[in-house]
Design a protein around this motif. Structure first.
Motif, PDB file in Angstrom:
ATOM      1  N   ALA A   1      19.129   7.058  34.377  1.00  0.00           N
ATOM      2  CA  ALA A   1      18.145   8.106  34.508  1.00  0.00           C
ATOM      3  C   ALA A   1      17.177   7.253  35.535  1.00  0.00           C
ATOM      4  O   ALA A   1      16.289   7.797  37.127  1.00  0.00           O
ATOM      5  CB  ALA A   1      18.269   8.206  33.683  1.00  0.00           C
ATOM      6  N   VAL A   2      16.970   6.040  34.993  1.00  0.00           N
ATOM      7  CA  VAL A   2      15.120   5.636  35.223  1.00  0.00           C
ATOM      8  C   VAL A   2      15.248   5.094  36.845  1.00  0.00           C
ATOM      9  O   VAL A   2      13.856   5.067  37.507  1.00  0.00           O
ATOM     10  CB  VAL A   2      14.664   4.614  34.270  1.00  0.00           C
ATOM     11  N   LEU A   3      16.447   4.168  37.010  1.00  0.00           N
ATOM     12  CA  LEU A   3      16.684   3.564  37.758  1.00  0.00           C
ATOM     13  C   LEU A   3      17.383   4.629  39.231  1.00  0.00           C
ATOM     14  O   LEU A   3      17.045   4.619  40.382  1.00  0.00           O
ATOM     15  CB  LEU A   3      17.580   2.941  38.298  1.00  0.00           C
ATOM     16  N   THR A   4      17.210   5.838  38.783  1.00  0.00           N
ATOM     17  CA  THR A   4      17.925   7.074  40.035  1.00  0.00           C
ATOM     18  C   THR A   4      16.106   7.481  40.300  1.00  0.00           C
ATOM     19  O   THR A   4      16.442   8.092  41.848  1.00  0.00           O
ATOM     20  CB  THR A   4      18.437   7.522  39.097  1.00  0.00           C
ATOM     21  N   ARG A   5      15.502   8.273  39.540  1.00  0.00           N
ATOM     22  CA  ARG A   5      14.466   8.527  39.374  1.00  0.00           C
ATOM     23  C   ARG A   5      13.386   8.260  38.753  1.00  0.00           C
ATOM     24  O   ARG A   5      13.615   7.906  37.558  1.00  0.00           O
ATOM     25  CB  ARG A   5      14.567  10.123  39.378  1.00  0.00           C
ATOM     26  N   SER A   6      12.761   7.157  38.846  1.00  0.00           N
ATOM     27  CA  SER A   6      11.537   6.378  37.722  1.00  0.00           C
ATOM     28  C   SER A   6      10.889   7.525  36.677  1.00  0.00           C
ATOM     29  O   SER A   6      10.495   6.728  35.985  1.00  0.00           O
ATOM     30  CB  SER A   6      10.661   5.895  38.946  1.00  0.00           C
ATOM     31  N   ILE A   7      10.776   8.698  36.966  1.00  0.00           N
ATOM     32  CA  ILE A   7      10.418   9.522  36.269  1.00  0.00           C
ATOM     33  C   ILE A   7      10.668   9.769  34.934  1.00  0.00           C
ATOM     34  O   ILE A   7      10.148  10.096  33.535  1.00  0.00           O
ATOM     35  CB  ILE A   7       9.932  10.939  36.362  1.00  0.00           C
ATOM     36  N   GLY A   8      12.098   9.398  34.819  1.00  0.00           N
ATOM     37  CA  GLY A   8      12.973   9.490  33.520  1.00  0.00           C
ATOM     38  C   GLY A   8      12.304   8.192  32.493  1.00  0.00           C
ATOM     39  O   GLY A   8      13.160   8.386  31.753  1.00  0.00           O
ATOM     40  N   MET A   9      11.299   7.411  33.405  1.00  0.00           N
ATOM     41  CA  MET A   9      10.708   6.748  32.013  1.00  0.00           C
ATOM     42  C   MET A   9      10.051   7.853  31.046  1.00  0.00           C
ATOM     43  O   MET A   9      10.069   6.874  29.586  1.00  0.00           O
ATOM     44  CB  MET A   9       9.890   5.475  32.438  1.00  0.00           C
TER      45      MET A   9
ATOM     46  N   ALA B   1      18.635  -3.306  28.351  1.00  0.00           N
ATOM     47  CA  ALA B   1      20.479  -4.337  29.526  1.00  0.00           C
ATOM     48  C   ALA B   1      20.630  -3.891  30.094  1.00  0.00           C
ATOM     49  O   ALA B   1      21.001  -3.842  30.995  1.00  0.00           O
ATOM     50  CB  ALA B   1      21.536  -3.769  27.715  1.00  0.00           C
ATOM     51  N   VAL B   2      20.180  -2.217  30.601  1.00  0.00           N
ATOM     52  CA  VAL B   2      20.236  -2.487  32.186  1.00  0.00           C
ATOM     53  C   VAL B   2      18.949  -2.346  32.793  1.00  0.00           C
ATOM     54  O   VAL B   2      18.950  -2.870  33.970  1.00  0.00           O
ATOM     55  CB  VAL B   2      20.543  -0.478  32.484  1.00  0.00           C
ATOM     56  N   LEU B   3      17.691  -1.803  32.028  1.00  0.00           N
ATOM     57  CA  LEU B   3      16.717  -2.509  32.753  1.00  0.00           C
ATOM     58  C   LEU B   3      15.714  -4.159  33.128  1.00  0.00           C
ATOM     59  O   LEU B   3      15.538  -4.197  34.050  1.00  0.00           O
ATOM     60  CB  LEU B   3      15.276  -1.893  32.256  1.00  0.00           C
ATOM     61  N   LEU B   4      16.762  -4.820  32.212  1.00  0.00           N
ATOM     62  CA  LEU B   4      15.916  -5.875  32.182  1.00  0.00           C
ATOM     63  C   LEU B   4      17.097  -6.882  34.073  1.00  0.00           C
ATOM     64  O   LEU B   4      15.967  -7.742  34.447  1.00  0.00           O
ATOM     65  CB  LEU B   4      15.956  -6.651  31.084  1.00  0.00           C
ATOM     66  N   PRO B   5      17.905  -6.383  33.606  1.00  0.00           N
ATOM     67  CA  PRO B   5      18.671  -6.749  34.705  1.00  0.00           C
ATOM     68  C   PRO B   5      18.388  -6.899  35.790  1.00  0.00           C
ATOM     69  O   PRO B   5      18.055  -6.777  37.092  1.00  0.00           O
ATOM     70  CB  PRO B   5      19.544  -6.955  34.737  1.00  0.00           C
ATOM     71  N   TYR B   6      18.157  -5.548  35.908  1.00  0.00           N
ATOM     72  CA  TYR B   6      17.419  -5.068  37.243  1.00  0.00           C
ATOM     73  C   TYR B   6      16.235  -5.447  37.706  1.00  0.00           C
ATOM     74  O   TYR B   6      15.864  -5.592  38.715  1.00  0.00           O
ATOM     75  CB  TYR B   6      17.130  -3.248  37.264  1.00  0.00           C
TER      76      TYR B   6
END
Length: 761
Positions: free
Chosen positions: A161-169, A208-213
């Motif tokens: 969701a963060v990588l879809t809309r950064s407000i998801g953080m 696991a998702v955010l680090l590779p991105y």
């Protein structure tokens, strides 16, 4: 199948409406709606640059969808996702409560909100962001405490969701709070070990998702990050409030970033974010030192926040509260609401020179058509939207309040397993709105809250009402006494008459009394543990009304005391139900049994001595002289004693509601001393175990029966405490039954009755 349709009829009605609106939207705008951001996504399909303003989540989804079809296909899929979201939220709600009306209430905003429909028609990321949020909720709000793998899955979905809309953080905080609180594990030392494991799993899922991105971002940009939108976000907000005199006078860079306009003449946040900071040629005079544009923007924002914390916080709070306005309108210096409204013609936005030609090129390239709008359909959609076809702001506020009150433990929520779940959904919705408001206010940013705040409010309300749920590690509780304080939430609706208990009780009655033991006028009394008062009531019962003899049928609703024996010794006919199901079930059994055993007229009264049975001739008279089919007493027309202010208020509120719903003047909807034709009593659909008085009244009115109210007396109970609630929860359930019965009998079945009348005429 019939049982499924009956149970979920309200969702099916809403789903039909949502599907119809989506088909109309899809047909109204060809091939899809394009906004400014749409071209950023489309322009990055091949390069997949992580450094653009928008993260790559939606771009990747869009690239995959466009491999199967054009923009019209993407719009259709997004509408389908919207429908699936509503069904998923409905099902998720029913994992925590048996109240299907609450589930329908949660699904309705997603299904019917015109702003939701419009954003689904746009080539934009919102609906996919919502889908990831709902997926994370499903992962977390499973049965029992969240396991480590469910926590990890939720973390991964929130990262997506963060990588879809950064407000998801912003959702990381409610995720971690929920993992600590869920199931009450924090109350024990062993529980903290479970908390540590699942919290670690949740963080690992995020990483696991955010680090590779982020590593991919580093390979492209030379520094770690998730999106190219950094300094401009806070710069736009702080530029509108910055008092330049409070900035260091010797710092030429910060002074350069402070707008030239006086404070009162500052333009909107969007202008400073995109048209000032977003201008690659700004500042025209260049930067005064080695600091980058982003460094200066971030430093400028920090200085303004530190120097003017109240102004900064006030601005955010003001924008946050706009989400709960009753009318969607454009506030001064805000993003125009028209951007998220259906337009009569195909809407074009400024995307540079020759915008119209650019739109034509894009739609033709993907779908082989030019942008177009069906003005008949767009006129309908716009009228629907502007005419109130959206989620009312105060309703979202009410959902938020209910979610917070449930999480705080109001009423029965104190012992409910729904508290953490209500906090998760409500907290996530509110933190998303607050996070968006820290940038700027736009009605578009409210859309994700449509899948969070209604759910949180429903879970909070279910907790307050006393839901039976196995959520968050709390096992269901099924109290033996359904009238106890833990049981006054909604009980399951009754099956069609006769169910197994009805059939067994009726068979036992006939074996003892024969097939036609009753007189034409029968008094039906539902009794549950009324041994102390039932004898007095029966001894005071009239033996005749006019020339008609009176017989009394006491339906003992699974009592555990001597109610049945005392009633029999007092001369009543006694029917014993093997299990307690509620007053509504007992009365329904009594109506059918009385009609089958000789009754032409039925009177109901209570077993607690509240009604003056000597007034029965006055009650029955309109039936006997043929001027009415259904007669109900009214304490407001007569006289009564009361020991509850809440009930005193409730009598008036529900009478007003019944009057509004039926267009008939009603003064008392819950008076239990009534008389009716036996065939009428058995023809009305009765499914409520507890709140049956209004269901019966609205049911006979919907059939066109002649209904009359007569003045009657109501006294305090002759013993014990009332089994009817005096709480807001009881009132909420009573209102639910009234409105549900009205929808069922006046809207859904009236058409069927009319059809049958036409076929038989």
């Amino acid at each position: 199948m019939t049982g499924f349709l009956r149970r979920h009829w309200l969702l099916l009605v809403l789903l039909a409406g949502g599907l119809t609106l989506r088909v109309l939207t899809w047909l109204a705008y060809e091939p899809a709606l394009l906004y400014i951001d749409s071209f950023r996504y489309l322009g990055n399909l091949d390069d997949l640059r992580p450094t653009d303003l928008n993260p790559l989540g939606y771009t990747v989804v869009l690239k995959a969808l466009l491999s199967f079809g054009g923009l019209a296909f993407v719009q259709a899929v997004q509408h389908l996702v919207g429908l699936l979201l509503a069904v998923s939220l409905y099902a998720l709600t029913l994992r925590y409560t048996s109240r299907t009306w609450l589930g329908a209430l949660v699904a309705a905003p997603v299904l019917l909100d015109a702003y939701q429909l419009q954003v689904e028609a746009l080539i934009m990321s919102e609906v996919w962001f919502q889908a990831l949020l709902v997926g994370a909720l499903w992962a977390l709000l499973g049965r029992g405490e969240p396991t480590w793998w469910r926590a990890g899955l939720a973390g991964a979905l929130i990262a997506c969701a963060v990588l879809t809309r950064s407000i998801g953080m912003t959702l990381v905080l409610p995720l971690l709070v929920y993992l600590v609180l869920a199931g009450g594990a924090w109350r024990s030392r062993a529980g903290w070990k479970r908390i540590g494991v699942r919290t670690a799993a949740g963080i690992l899922g995020l990483v696991a998702v955010l680090l590779p991105y982020s590593a991919y971002f580093y390979s492209q940009a030379g520094y770690w990050g998730l999106t190219g939108a950094t300094g401009n976000v806070l710069y736009g907000r702080t530029a509108t409030i910055a008092d330049c005199s409070q900035l260091p006078e010797d710092d030429a860079g910060l002074q350069l970033f402070c707008p030239d306009e006086p404070l009162n003449d500052r333009r909107k946040i969007d202008y400073y974010t995109h048209f000032v900071y977003g201008d690659p040629d700004w500042p025209a005079e260049g930067l005064p030192d080695e600091r980058t544009k982003e460094d200066l923007a971030n430093q400028f924002a920090r200085e303004v926040i530190l120097n003017q914390p109240i102004d900064f916080a006030t601005g955010i709070m003001r924008d946050f509260l706009k989400n709960f306005d009753p009318i969607k309108r454009t506030h001064p210096k805000d993003v125009p609401v028209e951007r998220w409204q259906f337009q009569l013609t195909y809407p074009y936005y400024n995307v540079g020179e020759s915008s119209l030609e650019y739109y034509n090129q894009v739609t033709y390239a993907y779908d082989g058509v030019l942008p177009d709008a069906n003005t008949d359909l767009t006129a309908f959609l716009r009228s629907y939207q502007l005419g109130g076809g959206y989620t009312w702001g105060p309703l979202l506020a009410a959902f938020s309040l209910l979610g917070l009150l449930g999480a705080a433990g109001l009423g029965r929520a104190r012992r409910s397993g729904l508290r953490a779940a209500a906090l998760l959904a409500t907290g996530s919705g509110l933190i998303l709105l607050a996070g968006a408001a820290s940038f700027e206010f736009s009605w578009r940013y409210q859309i994700p809250a449509l899948v969070l705040l209604p759910l949180g409010g429903a879970l909070g309300l279910a907790a307050i009402l006393g839901a039976r749920a196995a959520a968050s590690g709390v096992s269901p509780r099924y109290p033996r006494n359904p009238h106890s304080p833990q049981s006054r939430g909604r009980r399951p609706t009754l099956d069609d008459y006769p169910d197994e208990i009805d059939a067994g009780a009726a068979a036992d009655f006939r074996q003892r009394y024969g097939t036609s033991p009753l007189t034409p006028l029968v008094v039906v009394i539902a009794a549950y543990n009324e041994a102390k008062g039932i004898g007095t009531v029966l001894r005071e019962m009239p033996t005749h009304c006019g020339e008609l003899p009176v017989s009394t049928l006491v339906v003992v609703d699974g009592s555990t005391d001597d109610t049945a024996r005392i009633a029999h010794e007092a001369g009543a006919y006694v029917c014993v139900a093997s299990r307690n199901r509620g007053q509504g079930a007992a009365l329904r059994l009594g109506y059918h049994l009385a009609a089958e055993c000789g009754a032409r007229y039925i009177v109901t009264t209570d077993a607690d001595g509240q009604y003056d049975n000597s007034e029965m001739p006055l009650l029955v008279a309109p039936l006997l002289d043929g001027t009415a089919d259904f007669v109900t007493g009214s304490r407001r027309l007569g006289s009564y004693q009361h020991d509850s202010t809440i009930r005193w208020v409730g009598v008036r509120v529900f009478a007003w509601l019944a009057t509004v719903l039926t267009f008939r003047k009603i003064t008392d909807t819950s008076f239990g001393f009534r008389a009716m034709r036996a065939d009428l009593a058995t023809s009305v659909t009765l499914r409520e175990p507890q709140y049956q008085s209004s269901e019966l009244l609205l049911g006979v009115l919907a059939q066109g029966a002649r209904v009359r109210e007569v003045p009657m007396t109501m006294r305090l109970r002759n013993n014990g405490a009332s089994k009817k609630g005096r709480s807001v929860a009881y009132g909420a359930n009573y209102a639910r039954v009234m409105t549900g019965t009205w929808l069922r009998e006046y809207l859904l079945r009236r058409g069927k009755r009319a059809d049958r009348a036409v076929r038989t005429s």
